[in-house]
Every structure is written in structure tokens, then in C-alpha cells.
Design a protein around this motif. Sequence first.
Motif, PDB file in Angstrom:
ATOM      1  N   SER A 166      -6.194  -0.737   3.805  1.00 29.44           N
ATOM      2  CA  SER A 166      -5.825   0.338   2.883  1.00 29.44           C
ATOM      3  C   SER A 166      -4.636  -0.050   2.013  1.00 29.44           C
ATOM      4  O   SER A 166      -4.579   0.291   0.825  1.00 29.44           O
ATOM      5  CB  SER A 166      -5.499   1.608   3.672  1.00 29.44           C
ATOM      6  OG  SER A 166      -6.628   2.056   4.377  1.00 29.44           O
ATOM      7  N   ALA A 167      -3.657  -0.770   2.595  1.00 24.81           N
ATOM      8  CA  ALA A 167      -2.477  -1.192   1.836  1.00 24.81           C
ATOM      9  C   ALA A 167      -2.883  -2.090   0.669  1.00 24.81           C
ATOM     10  O   ALA A 167      -2.309  -2.000  -0.427  1.00 24.81           O
ATOM     11  CB  ALA A 167      -1.494  -1.917   2.752  1.00 24.81           C
ATOM     12  N   ASN A 168      -3.876  -2.950   0.883  1.00 27.25           N
ATOM     13  CA  ASN A 168      -4.358  -3.839  -0.190  1.00 27.25           C
ATOM     14  C   ASN A 168      -4.901  -3.028  -1.358  1.00 27.25           C
ATOM     15  O   ASN A 168      -4.600  -3.297  -2.525  1.00 27.25           O
ATOM     16  CB  ASN A 168      -5.472  -4.751   0.320  1.00 27.25           C
ATOM     17  CG  ASN A 168      -5.093  -5.550   1.548  1.00 27.25           C
ATOM     18  OD1 ASN A 168      -4.166  -5.207   2.272  1.00 27.25           O
ATOM     19  ND2 ASN A 168      -5.813  -6.609   1.800  1.00 27.25           N
ATOM     20  N   VAL A 169      -5.727  -2.034  -1.026  1.00 32.59           N
ATOM     21  CA  VAL A 169      -6.347  -1.203  -2.050  1.00 32.59           C
ATOM     22  C   VAL A 169      -5.280  -0.437  -2.830  1.00 32.59           C
ATOM     23  O   VAL A 169      -5.348  -0.328  -4.064  1.00 32.59           O
ATOM     24  CB  VAL A 169      -7.350  -0.219  -1.406  1.00 32.59           C
ATOM     25  CG1 VAL A 169      -7.962   0.706  -2.458  1.00 32.59           C
ATOM     26  CG2 VAL A 169      -8.445  -0.980  -0.673  1.00 32.59           C
ATOM     27  N   VAL A 170      -4.264   0.063  -2.116  1.00 35.49           N
ATOM     28  CA  VAL A 170      -3.183   0.811  -2.760  1.00 35.49           C
ATOM     29  C   VAL A 170      -2.404  -0.088  -3.719  1.00 35.49           C
ATOM     30  O   VAL A 170      -2.120   0.289  -4.864  1.00 35.49           O
ATOM     31  CB  VAL A 170      -2.240   1.416  -1.698  1.00 35.49           C
ATOM     32  CG1 VAL A 170      -0.972   1.970  -2.352  1.00 35.49           C
ATOM     33  CG2 VAL A 170      -2.945   2.519  -0.924  1.00 35.49           C
ATOM     34  N   VAL A 171      -2.051  -1.299  -3.266  1.00 28.91           N
ATOM     35  CA  VAL A 171      -1.295  -2.228  -4.120  1.00 28.91           C
ATOM     36  C   VAL A 171      -2.119  -2.607  -5.347  1.00 28.91           C
ATOM     37  O   VAL A 171      -1.600  -2.639  -6.472  1.00 28.91           O
ATOM     38  CB  VAL A 171      -0.893  -3.496  -3.340  1.00 28.91           C
ATOM     39  CG1 VAL A 171      -0.250  -4.524  -4.279  1.00 28.91           C
ATOM     40  CG2 VAL A 171       0.088  -3.153  -2.229  1.00 28.91           C
ATOM     41  N   ALA A 172      -3.405  -2.893  -5.154  1.00 29.89           N
ATOM     42  CA  ALA A 172      -4.274  -3.266  -6.270  1.00 29.89           C
ATOM     43  C   ALA A 172      -4.357  -2.132  -7.293  1.00 29.89           C
ATOM     44  O   ALA A 172      -4.321  -2.374  -8.510  1.00 29.89           O
ATOM     45  CB  ALA A 172      -5.668  -3.631  -5.765  1.00 29.89           C
ATOM     46  N   GLY A 173      -4.462  -0.901  -6.795  1.00 28.83           N
ATOM     47  CA  GLY A 173      -4.524   0.255  -7.680  1.00 28.83           C
ATOM     48  C   GLY A 173      -3.241   0.453  -8.466  1.00 28.83           C
ATOM     49  O   GLY A 173      -3.268   0.711  -9.676  1.00 28.83           O
ATOM     50  N   LEU A 174      -2.109   0.328  -7.791  1.00 27.19           N
ATOM     51  CA  LEU A 174      -0.811   0.460  -8.459  1.00 27.19           C
ATOM     52  C   LEU A 174      -0.621  -0.640  -9.499  1.00 27.19           C
ATOM     53  O   LEU A 174      -0.142  -0.389 -10.610  1.00 27.19           O
ATOM     54  CB  LEU A 174       0.324   0.402  -7.427  1.00 27.19           C
ATOM     55  CG  LEU A 174       0.485   1.622  -6.514  1.00 27.19           C
ATOM     56  CD1 LEU A 174       1.465   1.313  -5.379  1.00 27.19           C
ATOM     57  CD2 LEU A 174       0.981   2.823  -7.306  1.00 27.19           C
ATOM     58  N   ALA A 175      -0.983  -1.866  -9.135  1.00 25.12           N
ATOM     59  CA  ALA A 175      -0.832  -2.996 -10.059  1.00 25.12           C
ATOM     60  C   ALA A 175      -1.687  -2.791 -11.310  1.00 25.12           C
ATOM     61  O   ALA A 175      -1.242  -3.054 -12.434  1.00 25.12           O
ATOM     62  CB  ALA A 175      -1.220  -4.289  -9.352  1.00 25.12           C
ATOM     63  N   ALA A 176      -2.911  -2.313 -11.119  1.00 25.74           N
ATOM     64  CA  ALA A 176      -3.798  -2.069 -12.255  1.00 25.74           C
ATOM     65  C   ALA A 176      -3.234  -0.991 -13.179  1.00 25.74           C
ATOM     66  O   ALA A 176      -3.335  -1.091 -14.411  1.00 25.74           O
ATOM     67  CB  ALA A 176      -5.187  -1.667 -11.759  1.00 25.74           C
ATOM     68  N   SER A 177      -2.638   0.042 -12.582  1.00 24.42           N
ATOM     69  CA  SER A 177      -2.054   1.122 -13.390  1.00 24.42           C
ATOM     70  C   SER A 177      -0.863   0.643 -14.208  1.00 24.42           C
ATOM     71  O   SER A 177      -0.531   1.233 -15.235  1.00 24.42           O
ATOM     72  CB  SER A 177      -1.641   2.298 -12.492  1.00 24.42           C
ATOM     73  OG  SER A 177      -0.545   1.943 -11.668  1.00 24.42           O
ATOM     74  N   TYR A 178      -0.211  -0.442 -13.759  1.00 21.81           N
ATOM     75  CA  TYR A 178       0.905  -1.039 -14.495  1.00 21.81           C
ATOM     76  C   TYR A 178       0.433  -2.213 -15.359  1.00 21.81           C
ATOM     77  O   TYR A 178       1.230  -3.013 -15.837  1.00 21.81           O
ATOM     78  CB  TYR A 178       1.985  -1.528 -13.524  1.00 21.81           C
ATOM     79  CG  TYR A 178       2.893  -0.433 -13.022  1.00 21.81           C
ATOM     80  CD1 TYR A 178       4.155  -0.222 -13.566  1.00 21.81           C
ATOM     81  CD2 TYR A 178       2.485   0.420 -11.993  1.00 21.81           C
ATOM     82  CE1 TYR A 178       4.983   0.792 -13.104  1.00 21.81           C
ATOM     83  CE2 TYR A 178       3.304   1.433 -11.520  1.00 21.81           C
ATOM     84  CZ  TYR A 178       4.551   1.604 -12.082  1.00 21.81           C
ATOM     85  OH  TYR A 178       5.385   2.618 -11.612  1.00 21.81           O
ATOM     86  N   LYS A 179      -0.901  -2.313 -15.541  1.00 23.50           N
ATOM     87  CA  LYS A 179      -1.513  -3.388 -16.336  1.00 23.50           C
ATOM     88  C   LYS A 179      -1.171  -4.775 -15.802  1.00 23.50           C
ATOM     89  O   LYS A 179      -0.945  -5.718 -16.557  1.00 23.50           O
ATOM     90  CB  LYS A 179      -1.118  -3.264 -17.809  1.00 23.50           C
ATOM     91  CG  LYS A 179      -1.658  -1.995 -18.467  1.00 23.50           C
ATOM     92  CD  LYS A 179      -1.287  -1.918 -19.932  1.00 23.50           C
ATOM     93  CE  LYS A 179      -2.004  -0.762 -20.623  1.00 23.50           C
ATOM     94  NZ  LYS A 179      -1.852   0.535 -19.963  1.00 23.50           N
ATOM     95  N   GLU A 180      -1.123  -4.888 -14.469  1.00 24.57           N
ATOM     96  CA  GLU A 180      -0.912  -6.166 -13.791  1.00 24.57           C
ATOM     97  C   GLU A 180      -1.998  -6.334 -12.727  1.00 24.57           C
ATOM     98  O   GLU A 180      -1.719  -6.408 -11.534  1.00 24.57           O
ATOM     99  CB  GLU A 180       0.473  -6.211 -13.127  1.00 24.57           C
ATOM    100  CG  GLU A 180       1.651  -6.128 -14.085  1.00 24.57           C
ATOM    101  CD  GLU A 180       1.898  -7.433 -14.824  1.00 24.57           C
ATOM    102  OE1 GLU A 180       1.227  -8.439 -14.519  1.00 24.57           O
ATOM    103  OE2 GLU A 180       2.770  -7.442 -15.707  1.00 24.57           O
ATOM    104  N   PRO A 181      -3.271  -6.364 -13.134  1.00 22.91           N
ATOM    105  CA  PRO A 181      -4.377  -6.388 -12.165  1.00 22.91           C
ATOM    106  C   PRO A 181      -4.370  -7.639 -11.287  1.00 22.91           C
ATOM    107  O   PRO A 181      -3.942  -8.719 -11.716  1.00 22.91           O
ATOM    108  CB  PRO A 181      -5.623  -6.349 -13.049  1.00 22.91           C
ATOM    109  CG  PRO A 181      -5.173  -6.908 -14.366  1.00 22.91           C
ATOM    110  CD  PRO A 181      -3.754  -6.464 -14.530  1.00 22.91           C
ATOM    111  N   ILE A 182      -4.856  -7.468 -10.056  1.00 23.33           N
ATOM    112  CA  ILE A 182      -4.970  -8.588  -9.114  1.00 23.33           C
ATOM    113  C   ILE A 182      -6.436  -9.001  -9.057  1.00 23.33           C
ATOM    114  O   ILE A 182      -7.273  -8.237  -8.552  1.00 23.33           O
ATOM    115  CB  ILE A 182      -4.489  -8.180  -7.708  1.00 23.33           C
ATOM    116  CG1 ILE A 182      -3.058  -7.634  -7.760  1.00 23.33           C
ATOM    117  CG2 ILE A 182      -4.566  -9.372  -6.752  1.00 23.33           C
ATOM    118  CD1 ILE A 182      -2.580  -7.055  -6.435  1.00 23.33           C
ATOM    119  N   PRO A 183      -6.802 -10.183  -9.560  1.00 20.66           N
ATOM    120  CA  PRO A 183      -8.211 -10.628  -9.506  1.00 20.66           C
ATOM    121  C   PRO A 183      -8.684 -10.773  -8.061  1.00 20.66           C
ATOM    122  O   PRO A 183      -7.987 -11.358  -7.232  1.00 20.66           O
ATOM    123  CB  PRO A 183      -8.183 -11.983 -10.219  1.00 20.66           C
ATOM    124  CG  PRO A 183      -6.933 -11.965 -11.042  1.00 20.66           C
ATOM    125  CD  PRO A 183      -5.946 -11.146 -10.262  1.00 20.66           C
TER     126      PRO A 183
END
Length: 429
Positions: free
Chosen positions: A379-396
Amino acid sequence: MTTLLTIIIFLISYCLLMVEKWNRATVALTGGVLLLICNVYEWEEAFGFIDWDTIALLFSMMVLVSITKKTGVFTYVAIRLAQLVKGRPVPLLIVSALFTAVGSAFLDNVTTVLLFVPVLLSLVKQLQLPSFPYLVTTIFASNIGGAATLIGDPPNIMIGQAVEHFTFLSFLNNMGPVVLIVFIVTLIILIFLFKNKLHYNEKLALEFMKKDANEHLEKNQLLVRSLSVLFLTIAGFMLHPFIHMDITTIAVSGALLLLFTTDHLLDVEHVFQEVEWVTLFFFMGLFMLVGGLQTVGLIDELARAMVWVSDGDLPFTSMMMLWSSGILSGVVDNIPFVAAMIPVVQELQGYGMMNVDPIWWSLALGACLGGNGTLIGASANVVVAGLAASYKEPIPFLKFALYGIPILILSLCICTVYIFLRYLLPFLS
């Protein structure tokens, strides 16, 4: 027919949770309600399958952190840590990993990354550093640190509630040593991999050093009371075997105490609005789905199959549990996997395996550390990925997996040696 329907509903729900195109709480609850419609069980049984201790514990920690974060103390600490290392990239990577790991151990990893990642992204932007190394390190540190304690990672919370004699201190004692080793090894590897990509900008660092961290800190009664109750609650977790009070009661008492003592300082309704209700309802639906498997006897059959494959051999079963939970948790979210495996381990005791503690620790380590394998592993991974995407810093996804899978395999190898030497060696002599 009922068994087939239960399997189909469970598998479809699981697949929908994996693709993450729909809200996970909606998916899990829909699966549970479909089991009700198909007469797999009645409402009374469905509510009986839900582990209300786990739900109450998660809710209480969410309330405690929701109130405490209003003081700005988490942002203050993050900025001060960055200033402590004078904005240097590699030391910043180290302190951010330490902050995340410790926070994940004592607050829970999902809450920690929700609080820390926005601050971290702001820090690296100010210092013009690439976000990917810091985000990846934060994910790894959250899952590793969360594995150390009973409340650090949702799988541990579920296991701790399922096994009466597992306390906060027993998790620290059994999981802590190997978690520390895995954390140190992982951090060394990440520093080696990322150090050439992290360039120090002295001008920006000097500007960052002039920032006043106190601007983010609310020095008032709310700060004193929230920190006091939070530390008191954590102390209660550590002492609960001696004060003869279960961990859920301590958490609920801490949340209520803080709500009462800060009632006139904040809007309590707003606090309840900030609770992660999606996560709580996701857990409820998940327990209902697994309850369906129990009702039709699939859990019992799975336990028998494990005993048949291992021939009742404890060392073999432990290793099988460690590696299967680690690899599968890298592919699917570790929470539903652990929810399905808990009754399996409980059933193993009914087939002559009396000392199953090594199997529990293998499940906990495999599930928590296996979450590092892919972006959907925890769940922590999904949360970090979502936050990063919202800041326009997506994790491939694939780029993360190139780091995550080797770290996962290495972690499981370390845990294999640890479990073998600490728990299984006597059974081989």
C-alpha cells in the motif's frame, strides 16, 4: 456450485485490485456483498469475519497522526534533518531513509509516506535534485522499517491480532535484528547506485540553509498535547504485556484522550474527515472475501496441501512460506495475500504442527519485504506513486522493478539465513 462461485468472485476481485483501475474499497466490498447475494454466508457471519481489532487499531492511529500533523512537527523535523546535512545529496538520501524507516516502525508506513513524501518532493525541488532516487529509497525504507514492529505495516497488524502471544516487543525482538541488517545493506546498495546521479549545488544549498524551519511549527497547546499523547501511546504499545492491556485498547484510549484534550483547539469533525476511510473499508471487504474462502473450506484444503507438500517439516514449510509470500507480495498487494494466509497458518496447527511461530515470522518478513518488488507490492508503494504523479514526478513501473526485484531477492536471502539460524537449526539436528 457455491465453492466455484466463491473462487470466481475472489479471483475477479483480486484481479481488479491488481489493475487498480477502480477504488480498492469498492472492489473489496462489492466482492463481499456478492458472496452474500450468492448465499455463501449471512450478514452475521460476514461481520464475524471482519477483524474489528485491526480496524479499530488503524482508525486510532489515523486519528492520532491526523491531529499531530496539524502542528507541522513532521515538516519541521524533515526540514531540520535536511539542514543538518547542509543540503548535501547523499547525506540527504541517508537521513530521509532513516526518517522514513523510523516513522514507519512507530506510526505505520502508509501514514509516514503520506506525511513525508510531499515534504521530500519540495526539498529535492528546491535543491534541484532528481526525485526518483529519493522516492525509491523512501518506498524501500517504509516497507523495511514497517516490518520491524507490530503497527509498522498492515500485514504485521493483521498477524499481531491473529496471534495472541505476539506483542509489540516480540515483533521488535524477532523482526528488528534482521530488518536492521536488510535496511543497512539496502541503503549501502542504493547509495552506490545513485551517488553519481546526485549532484551538489552549493548555491542552492546555502539558500536552503537560510530557511526557518520554525515557520512550519505551531508552538502551542496542540503541539504539546498531541506529542505527549502520541509518545504515551507508543510507550503503551511497548509496555502492554506488563500492563495487561491489549494493543487495540491502548490505541483507542490514546486517540480518545487526544480528542478530548484538544476538543476546544480544533474541529473534531474535520479530524474524522481526514481519516483514511477508504483503507478501513478496504480491510472490511477484504476480510469478507477471505471469510468466503473459509466458509466453503478452501482455506482448510490449502493448509492440507501445504502439509502434504512439506510432509509436516517445519523448516521446509517456513522457507516455503518466506519465499512464496515474498515473491507473491511483489506481484500483488501484500495485504490481501496475508489476509488469505493467516487462516492457513492457523489451520496448520490442526495438522500436528504445534510450533508455528517460525512460519508466522516467515510470513511477516516475506509479505513486508516482498512489497518492495514492484509498485503494486504494498500500500505504501501505491501511495508514494500516487503522490509523485500528482506532483508531476511519476515513477515508471518497469524502472522501479529494475531496482525493486534485486532488492527483494537479496532481502529474502538475508531473511533465509536469519530464520534458519535463529529458529530452524534445532529442528535439523
